[in-house]
Scaffold this active site. Structure first.
Site, PDB file in Angstrom:
ATOM      1  N   SER A 128      30.927 -58.446  43.113  1.00 22.13           N
ATOM      2  CA  SER A 128      31.893 -59.567  43.243  1.00 22.13           C
ATOM      3  C   SER A 128      31.108 -60.716  42.497  1.00 22.13           C
ATOM      4  CB  SER A 128      32.096 -59.986  44.581  1.00 22.13           C
ATOM      5  OG  SER A 128      31.296 -60.245  45.374  1.00 22.13           O
ATOM      6  N   ARG A 137      16.925 -52.523  44.378  1.00 19.21           N
ATOM      7  CA  ARG A 137      15.417 -52.073  44.238  1.00 19.21           C
ATOM      8  C   ARG A 137      14.388 -53.153  44.057  1.00 19.21           C
ATOM      9  NH1 ARG A 137      17.456 -48.474  46.109  1.00 19.21           N
ATOM     10  NH2 ARG A 137      17.995 -46.494  45.277  1.00 19.21           N
ATOM     11  N   ILE A 138      13.529 -52.978  44.413  1.00 20.37           N
ATOM     12  CA  ILE A 138      12.271 -54.054  44.263  1.00 20.37           C
ATOM     13  C   ILE A 138      11.652 -53.794  43.182  1.00 20.37           C
ATOM     14  CG2 ILE A 138      10.138 -54.818  45.301  1.00 20.37           C
ATOM     15  CD1 ILE A 138      10.968 -53.852  48.003  1.00 20.37           C
ATOM     16  N   LEU A 139      11.469 -55.220  42.175  1.00 17.18           N
ATOM     17  CA  LEU A 139      10.749 -54.990  40.875  1.00 17.18           C
ATOM     18  C   LEU A 139       9.306 -55.335  41.170  1.00 17.18           C
ATOM     19  CD1 LEU A 139      13.828 -56.737  39.235  1.00 17.18           C
ATOM     20  CD2 LEU A 139      13.167 -54.259  39.089  1.00 17.18           C
ATOM     21  N   HIS A 186      20.385 -64.503  47.674  1.00 17.94           N
ATOM     22  CA  HIS A 186      20.016 -63.722  48.942  1.00 17.94           C
ATOM     23  C   HIS A 186      21.190 -64.392  49.909  1.00 17.94           C
ATOM     24  CE1 HIS A 186      17.696 -62.097  52.107  1.00 17.94           C
ATOM     25  NE2 HIS A 186      17.646 -63.362  52.668  1.00 17.94           N
ATOM     26  N   ASP A 191      12.418 -61.528  48.451  1.00 17.21           N
ATOM     27  CA  ASP A 191      13.223 -62.880  48.977  1.00 17.21           C
ATOM     28  C   ASP A 191      12.436 -64.053  49.106  1.00 17.21           C
ATOM     29  OD1 ASP A 191      15.583 -61.303  48.728  1.00 17.21           O
ATOM     30  OD2 ASP A 191      14.995 -60.577  50.794  1.00 17.21           O
ATOM     31  N   LYS A 243      29.809 -65.057  50.818  1.00 18.05           N
ATOM     32  CA  LYS A 243      30.057 -64.431  49.358  1.00 18.05           C
ATOM     33  C   LYS A 243      30.955 -65.495  48.573  1.00 18.05           C
ATOM     34  CE  LYS A 243      29.245 -59.584  49.199  1.00 18.05           C
ATOM     35  NZ  LYS A 243      29.770 -58.308  48.457  1.00 18.05           N
TER      36      LYS A 243
HETATM   37  C1  GRF Z   1      25.616 -60.466  48.167  1.00 18.87           C
HETATM   38  O1  GRF Z   1      25.743 -60.962  49.219  1.00 18.87           O
HETATM   39  C2  GRF Z   1      23.948 -60.669  47.750  1.00 18.87           C
HETATM   40  O2  GRF Z   1      23.672 -61.793  48.407  1.00 18.87           O
HETATM   41  C3  GRF Z   1      23.298 -59.484  48.208  1.00 18.87           C
HETATM   42  O3  GRF Z   1      24.009 -58.541  48.095  1.00 18.87           O
HETATM   43  C4  GRF Z   1      25.309 -58.980  47.841  1.00 18.87           C
HETATM   44  C5  GRF Z   1      25.958 -58.372  46.508  1.00 18.87           C
HETATM   45  O4  GRF Z   1      27.408 -58.531  46.731  1.00 18.87           O
HETATM   46  N1  GRF Z   1      21.974 -59.826  47.375  1.00 18.87           N
HETATM   47  P1  GRF Z   1      28.288 -57.925  45.537  1.00 18.87           P
HETATM   48  O5  GRF Z   1      27.846 -56.793  44.776  1.00 18.87           O
HETATM   49  O6  GRF Z   1      27.838 -59.140  44.274  1.00 18.87           O
HETATM   50  O7  GRF Z   1      29.651 -58.270  45.772  1.00 18.87           O
END
Ligand code: GRF
Length: 235
Positions: A22, A106-108, A124, A177, A203
């Protein structure tokens, strides 16, 4: 200097995701409605073949690729994984300037990130302090709350019984984070909120903040001079 990107060449974004996408959609909509002049999405990458985000990209005729990654693992400190090497090749091939982690699970590694200094940002779903580090955050009303990192940060905030959480866009550093903040906004936790209802409201804020963050970062001086949080937000 106006600080606006006056260059003819657009800023080319890669959006990395693992699921719904999204936030990718928010960027697509902003670009299509001319709210992000001088920005284009060069590539969408997913480690999950079934990510709806890939469908969103394809619907808008954006290059989109499934990059098999395997299970999440702790990245090496000294060298890139094979997956990261493949990702790097793709990013170079598509001439990406800037990378947005939008629900990328995935962690980079540090060696991967060092190739793109201050050019990788993450969304985040919780509040992080200005420099990204530390274990407490002070909300606008002066309340000190814990900092929630990692998986299910929305759930963690609900479980903590606090009144406010939020959304943060920050630079990605090897610590998960914990990078310097670009944009951030509080979201009130309402009585009866579930993880889903609260995450939905977070969101809504994220979709606005990610566009705002990319707009700020499209000032090339913000990228090249490595401006700290306060400098970037005052523009
Ligand atoms: C978001 O809430 C973001 O903060 C977290 O993962 C979610 C991804 O949402 N890291 P979407 O796939 O963009 O809807």
């Amino acid at each position: 200097m106006s600080g606006i990107n006056m260059s003819e060449t657009p800023l080319r974004l890669a959006v990395l995701l693992s699921g719904n996408g999204s936030n990718l959609q928010a960027l697509i909509d902003a670009i299509e409605s001319k709210q992000l002049p001088g920005v284009e999405i060069a590539l969408v990458v997913s480690n999950n073949p079934n990510a709806y985000g890939l469908q969103r990209a394809l619907k808008h005729a954006l290059p989109a690729i499934y990059l098999p990654w395997g299970q999440a693992n702790v990245p090496q400190k000294t060298e890139m994984s094979e997956n990261e090497t493949r990702l790097t090749s793709l990013l170079r091939l598509f001439q990406v300037d800037f990378i947005v982690l939008a629900g990328w699970m995935r962690i980079l590694s540090a060696p991967f990130l060092e190739q793109f200094p201050r050019r990788v940002i993450n969304l985040h779903p919780a509040l992080l302090p200005n420099d990204g580090t530390g274990s407490t955050y002070t909300t606008k009303d002066g309340t000190e709350i814990p900092v929630f990192r990692g998986l299910r940060a929305v759930r963690q905030a609900l479980d903590a019984g606090i009144k406010v959480t939020g959304s943060t866009i920050h630079y990605v550093t090897p610590e998960v984070d914990a990078g310097p903040v670009i944009c951030r906004e509080e979201v009130a936790i309402e009585q009866g909120d579930t993880e889903e209802s609260l995450h939905e409201r977070v969101k809504v804020v994220e979709h606005r903040l990610i566009v705002e963050a990319v707009r700020k970062l499209n000032r090339r001086d913000a990228i090249t001079e490595h401006l700290p949080y306060d400098k970037i937000t005052e523009h």
